[in-house]
Design a protein around this motif. Sequence first.
Motif, PDB file in Angstrom:
ATOM      1  N   GLY A  68      33.663  58.367  36.286  1.00  0.00           N
ATOM      2  CA  GLY A  68      33.783  57.175  35.457  1.00  0.00           C
ATOM      3  C   GLY A  68      35.205  56.732  35.147  1.00  0.00           C
ATOM      4  N   GLN A  69      36.198  57.336  35.746  1.00  0.00           N
ATOM      5  CA  GLN A  69      37.596  56.977  35.470  1.00  0.00           C
ATOM      6  C   GLN A  69      38.019  55.770  36.301  1.00  0.00           C
ATOM      7  OE1 GLN A  69      39.466  58.664  32.998  1.00  0.00           O
ATOM      8  NE2 GLN A  69      37.375  59.349  32.659  1.00  0.00           N
ATOM      9  N   ARG A  70      39.023  55.033  35.786  1.00  0.00           N
ATOM     10  CA  ARG A  70      39.588  53.878  36.475  1.00  0.00           C
ATOM     11  C   ARG A  70      41.114  53.983  36.435  1.00  0.00           C
ATOM     12  NH1 ARG A  70      35.803  50.344  37.652  1.00  0.00           N
ATOM     13  NH2 ARG A  70      37.078  48.486  37.871  1.00  0.00           N
ATOM     14  N   VAL A  71      41.739  53.416  37.458  1.00  0.00           N
ATOM     15  CA  VAL A  71      43.196  53.401  37.573  1.00  0.00           C
ATOM     16  C   VAL A  71      43.623  51.950  37.781  1.00  0.00           C
ATOM     17  CG1 VAL A  71      45.146  54.136  39.002  1.00  0.00           C
ATOM     18  CG2 VAL A  71      43.288  55.719  38.535  1.00  0.00           C
ATOM     19  N   GLU A  72      44.714  51.550  37.135  1.00  0.00           N
ATOM     20  CA  GLU A  72      45.258  50.207  37.348  1.00  0.00           C
ATOM     21  C   GLU A  72      46.398  50.298  38.353  1.00  0.00           C
ATOM     22  OE1 GLU A  72      46.805  46.321  34.886  1.00  0.00           O
ATOM     23  OE2 GLU A  72      46.804  48.263  33.875  1.00  0.00           O
ATOM     24  N   LYS A  86      42.232  46.810  38.850  1.00  0.00           N
ATOM     25  CA  LYS A  86      41.638  47.987  38.209  1.00  0.00           C
ATOM     26  C   LYS A  86      40.584  48.521  39.165  1.00  0.00           C
ATOM     27  CE  LYS A  86      42.636  46.945  33.468  1.00  0.00           C
ATOM     28  NZ  LYS A  86      42.165  46.810  32.108  1.00  0.00           N
ATOM     29  N   VAL A  87      40.828  49.724  39.669  1.00  0.00           N
ATOM     30  CA  VAL A  87      39.945  50.289  40.686  1.00  0.00           C
ATOM     31  C   VAL A  87      39.284  51.556  40.173  1.00  0.00           C
ATOM     32  CG1 VAL A  87      41.215  49.277  42.614  1.00  0.00           C
ATOM     33  CG2 VAL A  87      41.889  51.498  41.766  1.00  0.00           C
ATOM     34  N   PHE A  99      41.361  56.814  45.078  1.00  0.00           N
ATOM     35  CA  PHE A  99      41.210  55.376  44.886  1.00  0.00           C
ATOM     36  C   PHE A  99      42.022  54.646  45.942  1.00  0.00           C
ATOM     37  CE2 PHE A  99      44.677  56.830  42.224  1.00  0.00           C
ATOM     38  CZ  PHE A  99      45.690  55.921  42.463  1.00  0.00           C
ATOM     39  N   GLU A 100      41.657  53.381  46.192  1.00  0.00           N
ATOM     40  CA  GLU A 100      42.348  52.563  47.185  1.00  0.00           C
ATOM     41  C   GLU A 100      42.527  51.146  46.660  1.00  0.00           C
ATOM     42  OE1 GLU A 100      40.395  52.514  50.947  1.00  0.00           O
ATOM     43  OE2 GLU A 100      40.434  54.686  51.172  1.00  0.00           O
TER      44      GLU A 100
END
Length: 128
Positions: A68-72, A86-87, A99-100
């Motif tokens: 459930g984590q997201r990275v900007e 935001k992926v 992430f990509e």
Amino acid sequence: MKRLSSALALACVLALPATSAAAAPKKPAPAPVPDATVKIEVRGLHGGRADIYDTVPVRGTLSPYVPGQRVEVTFYLNGHRLVSHKVAVSKGAGDTGSFESSVIVREDGKYAVAAKHVADAQLGGDSS
């Protein structure tokens, strides 16, 4: 004398609830949140350069993986913010998430990229 003993008895009665409240069991401390580590890798470059209208992909990892984590992911052109995505972080190898994101080079200049994970209740924050 009678008034003094009455006042003393009253003080003892008033002190009892305070001591019993202080002896109440405390809630356990919350579990510590693990620190996050964000790493990125820019791909698709030729000698550190990309042609106009090339798509430049960026792959990254977030460790440890927590669902459930997201990275900007933010792209910059000549030091100015160009675009932000935001992926979602998906399960990667081992205990890391991956992430990509990508950007299309539309004009000449110096491009840069950064990735940031904001701390939450499950995982600490980090940026690249």
